[in-house]
Scaffold this active site. Sequence first.
Site, PDB file in Angstrom:
ATOM      1  N   MET A  17       0.856  -1.198   0.000  1.00  0.00           N
ATOM      2  CA  MET A  17       0.000   0.000   0.000  1.00  0.00           C
ATOM      3  C   MET A  17       0.885   1.238   0.000  1.00  0.00           C
ATOM      4  O   MET A  17       1.552   1.542   0.997  1.00  0.00           O
ATOM      5  CB  MET A  17      -0.885   0.039   1.247  1.00  0.00           C
ATOM      6  CG  MET A  17      -2.173  -0.741   1.148  1.00  0.00           C
ATOM      7  SD  MET A  17      -3.209  -0.517   2.609  1.00  0.00           S
ATOM      8  CE  MET A  17      -2.364  -1.540   3.805  1.00  0.00           C
ATOM      9  N   CYS A 100      -1.717  -1.221 -10.347  1.00  0.00           N
ATOM     10  CA  CYS A 100      -1.996   0.145  -9.898  1.00  0.00           C
ATOM     11  C   CYS A 100      -2.953   0.853 -10.870  1.00  0.00           C
ATOM     12  O   CYS A 100      -2.714   0.876 -12.078  1.00  0.00           O
ATOM     13  CB  CYS A 100      -0.703   0.944  -9.754  1.00  0.00           C
ATOM     14  SG  CYS A 100      -1.044   2.621  -9.157  1.00  0.00           S
ATOM     15  N   ARG A 225      -6.302  -2.940   3.121  1.00  0.00           N
ATOM     16  CA  ARG A 225      -7.012  -1.961   3.964  1.00  0.00           C
ATOM     17  C   ARG A 225      -7.392  -2.492   5.342  1.00  0.00           C
ATOM     18  O   ARG A 225      -7.441  -1.727   6.298  1.00  0.00           O
ATOM     19  CB  ARG A 225      -8.241  -1.439   3.213  1.00  0.00           C
ATOM     20  CG  ARG A 225      -7.852  -0.569   2.023  1.00  0.00           C
ATOM     21  CD  ARG A 225      -9.015  -0.337   1.104  1.00  0.00           C
ATOM     22  NE  ARG A 225      -9.478  -1.605   0.524  1.00  0.00           N
ATOM     23  CZ  ARG A 225     -10.521  -1.728  -0.262  1.00  0.00           C
ATOM     24  NH1 ARG A 225     -11.223  -0.675  -0.575  1.00  0.00           N
ATOM     25  NH2 ARG A 225     -10.866  -2.909  -0.749  1.00  0.00           N
TER      26      ARG A 225
HETATM   27  C1  LIG Z   1      -3.857   3.325   0.055  1.00  0.00           C
HETATM   28  C2  LIG Z   1      -3.587   2.172  -0.863  1.00  0.00           C
HETATM   29  C3  LIG Z   1      -2.376   2.068  -1.521  1.00  0.00           C
HETATM   30  C4  LIG Z   1      -2.125   0.981  -2.376  1.00  0.00           C
HETATM   31  N1  LIG Z   1      -0.903   0.879  -2.963  1.00  0.00           N
HETATM   32  C5  LIG Z   1      -0.596  -0.226  -3.705  1.00  0.00           C
HETATM   33  C6  LIG Z   1       0.710  -0.414  -4.228  1.00  0.00           C
HETATM   34  O1  LIG Z   1       1.629   0.395  -4.012  1.00  0.00           O
HETATM   35  N2  LIG Z   1       0.928  -1.530  -4.977  1.00  0.00           N
HETATM   36  C7  LIG Z   1      -0.057  -2.456  -5.228  1.00  0.00           C
HETATM   37  O2  LIG Z   1       0.185  -3.453  -5.907  1.00  0.00           O
HETATM   38  N3  LIG Z   1      -1.299  -2.303  -4.718  1.00  0.00           N
HETATM   39  C8  LIG Z   1      -1.575  -1.227  -3.954  1.00  0.00           C
HETATM   40  N4  LIG Z   1      -2.817  -1.107  -3.390  1.00  0.00           N
HETATM   41  C9  LIG Z   1      -3.817  -2.176  -3.579  1.00  0.00           C
HETATM   42  C10 LIG Z   1      -3.823  -3.164  -2.416  1.00  0.00           C
HETATM   43  O3  LIG Z   1      -2.603  -3.870  -2.342  1.00  0.00           O
HETATM   44  C11 LIG Z   1      -4.985  -4.173  -2.555  1.00  0.00           C
HETATM   45  O4  LIG Z   1      -4.842  -4.818  -3.787  1.00  0.00           O
HETATM   46  C12 LIG Z   1      -6.372  -3.527  -2.514  1.00  0.00           C
HETATM   47  O5  LIG Z   1      -6.462  -2.537  -1.511  1.00  0.00           O
HETATM   48  C13 LIG Z   1      -7.469  -4.585  -2.264  1.00  0.00           C
HETATM   49  O6  LIG Z   1      -7.199  -5.303  -1.075  1.00  0.00           O
HETATM   50  P1  LIG Z   1      -7.985  -4.994   0.312  1.00  0.00           P
HETATM   51  O7  LIG Z   1      -9.462  -5.207   0.034  1.00  0.00           O
HETATM   52  O8  LIG Z   1      -7.413  -5.963   1.303  1.00  0.00           O
HETATM   53  O9  LIG Z   1      -7.727  -3.564   0.653  1.00  0.00           O
HETATM   54  C14 LIG Z   1      -3.108  -0.014  -2.573  1.00  0.00           C
HETATM   55  C15 LIG Z   1      -4.333   0.105  -1.912  1.00  0.00           C
HETATM   56  C16 LIG Z   1      -4.585   1.164  -1.068  1.00  0.00           C
HETATM   57  C17 LIG Z   1      -5.918   1.238  -0.354  1.00  0.00           C
END
Ligand SMILES: Cc1cc2nc3c(=O)[nH]c(=O)nc-3n(C[C@H](O)[C@H](O)[C@H](O)COP(=O)(O)O)c2cc1C
Length: 316
Positions: A17, A100, A225
């Site tokens: 993230m 991304c 998250r």
């Molecule tokens: C604030 C934020 C920053 C993120 N930055 C990245 C990142 O740098 N690289 C990446 O592959 N995914 C990034 N993601 C995506 C997360 O790794 C993940 O795929 C997405 O939030 C869904 O998973 P979750 O439901 O557990 O949040 C980001 C998500 C959030 C909310």
Amino acid sequence: MKIGNIELKNRYVLAPMAGVSDLPFRLLCSEYGAALVCTEMVSAKALHYHNKNTVELMQTRPEERPVSLQIFGSEPDIMAEQAKAIEDQPFDILDINMGCPMPKIVNNGDGSALMKNPKLVGEVVSAVVKATVKPVTVKIRKGFDADHVNAVEIAKIIEDSGAAAVHVHGRTRTQYYEGKADWSIIKAVKDAVKIPVIGNGDVNSYEDACRMIEETGCDMVSVARGAKGAPWIFKELAEGKKYTPSNEERIEVMKRHIALELETKGEFTAVREMRKHICWYTTGMKNSSHLRTRLAEVETVEKLYELIDEILCPNT
Ligand SMILES: Cc1cc2nc3c(=O)[nH]c(=O)nc-3n(C[C@H](O)[C@H](O)[C@H](O)COP(=O)(O)O)c2cc1C
């Protein structure tokens, strides 16, 4: 559980993230039991030009290992050159970002834009795999948009190009983080490849993780998250039972997080980074809205500790 030659102590992974999964946060998640943590994404081009902000993004410590470094970019030569350049740095796994959704990344042809170009996916992954001895993983989405759902095709290319695992977020690029993650695409990828599959999207508890594993057959589960302001989610996952920390524990972790930010980034940045983390840590706690309104006025770490004590521990 293994990714390449890297042994993992359980199946639960901290997903990358940007702006959140810095070294202090990763250390806390790792202490609470995450089997693998991942850095914020780092631009291969910025590495190439020795951009100084990337040095901060790449801070790591032995206590957090195994740790994966995530890079993004779409030029096979530059990606390979940077994979080679960081070969001696203590990252266990090299992860390539193909998920991304942010316009400034996608408009450059990077991140999830790669999913529109399967041939280039193969070239990037093969080039990176050839350039490093570290296991290479790739994080993808369900597809670019509802009309281009191609995670299965992309995952097969990734496997054929020599990657050690594929990490699948069950949303398209156009969904960003909205709507419900589609776990059926994780199952479709799992059914199509032999390399380990890390399932991602909407896992916020042990119960969710069990459901994802049952419904998709994925090998590992990642949480993004659900770990914000709650690194202890990895204790719940690793121990396999609901875990709710006491207010005292939340406050102690918050203070450790502040101390780690101070150590790694200095006071100015630490205070600014911690404002958002404190909002997340204190969600639902008594007096938290009052604390939040006062966070913006705080400029020093000492004042941050004082504010936490004054508002969250008024009787101590
Ligand atoms: C604030 C934020 C920053 C993120 N930055 C990245 C990142 O740098 N690289 C990446 O592959 N995914 C990034 N993601 C995506 C997360 O790794 C993940 O795929 C997405 O939030 C869904 O998973 P979750 O439901 O557990 O949040 C980001 C998500 C959030 C909310």
